[in-house]
Enzyme design. Sequence first.
Site, PDB file in Angstrom:
ATOM      1  N   HIS A 228       7.209  -9.726  -0.051  1.00 28.90           N
ATOM      2  CA  HIS A 228       6.788  -8.346   0.217  1.00 28.90           C
ATOM      3  C   HIS A 228       7.815  -7.589   1.064  1.00 28.90           C
ATOM      4  O   HIS A 228       8.008  -6.390   0.874  1.00 28.90           O
ATOM      5  CB  HIS A 228       5.434  -8.358   0.922  1.00 28.90           C
ATOM      6  CG  HIS A 228       4.812  -7.008   1.055  1.00 28.90           C
ATOM      7  ND1 HIS A 228       4.428  -6.245  -0.029  1.00 28.90           N
ATOM      8  CD2 HIS A 228       4.517  -6.258   2.149  1.00 28.90           C
ATOM      9  CE1 HIS A 228       3.919  -5.103   0.378  1.00 28.90           C
ATOM     10  NE2 HIS A 228       3.962  -5.080   1.699  1.00 28.90           N
TER      11      HIS A 228
ATOM     12  N   SER B 220       5.568  -0.145   0.849  1.00 36.06           N
ATOM     13  CA  SER B 220       4.183  -0.595   0.884  1.00 36.06           C
ATOM     14  C   SER B 220       3.259   0.621   1.052  1.00 36.06           C
ATOM     15  O   SER B 220       3.316   1.547   0.260  1.00 36.06           O
ATOM     16  CB  SER B 220       4.002  -1.646   1.987  1.00 36.06           C
ATOM     17  OG  SER B 220       2.801  -2.365   1.839  1.00 36.06           O
TER      18      SER B 220
END
Length: 259
Positions: A235, A101
């Site tokens: 995610h 991320s």
Amino acid sequence: MNVLDLATGSRCFKRFHPTPDHRAHLVCFPHAGGSATTYFPLSRQLTFLDPPLNVLAVQYPGRQDRRNEPLIDDVHALAAQVHRELLPVLDGRPLALFGHSMGAVVAYEVARLLEHDSATVPAVLFASGRRAPSRLRDEWTHLKDDAGLIDDLRTLDGTDAEILADKHLMRTVLPAIRGDYRAIETYRHRSGPEPSCPIAVLAGRDDARTTTDELMDWRHHTTGSHSLTVYPGGHFFLNDHTADIVGLLVEHLRAAGVS
């Protein structure tokens, strides 16, 4: 386990599983709001390799044992600090970078600094769960109130619900989380030389924070090779695929001549 790294004397890195006979270094960069302990499971798995990897998990300032240090809410400044702290680690052995991320973008900027400021080309850059640096979205989560910020964390499904419900704990950690969100949401890619190392991109199939086009555009940020591997999950897909990711790391490192 959060200790001063004995090799570098730096609080920027945590080494959970010392490996004196390691073949290479793997520097791991956490997501926004994350800490070095995110990479404890991966570090443990990599110690079983023969020979093992020396995993250095980055600890951003403003959290855990660095909670009294000023936050850095700018990706370029954060990458510059990590780059400075990383230079004493360079010992001639191969170096690879892994970031998830926000950490993928910090790792990318460190790779640029290593190659073009320090004449050190990483063996591989692993970019996980993040669109290419040049792909911009309008994101303003860092400007939301605390409840809005917590709601965003909840949608990502990467933080235990009990932690999110602990008001005292959240008051303690929210400043660092907000600072990281500000850093990544205000990040803008700067023109200049790109790394020459291969970039291996990892992604979750159901991650709403990335699209295939955004992931494929990582190919524009290296003069070397580019690959994309997609896993089931959202995610934080990597939490459920540690063994598979270890296999991917080994495959790409061997292809880069690290064995």
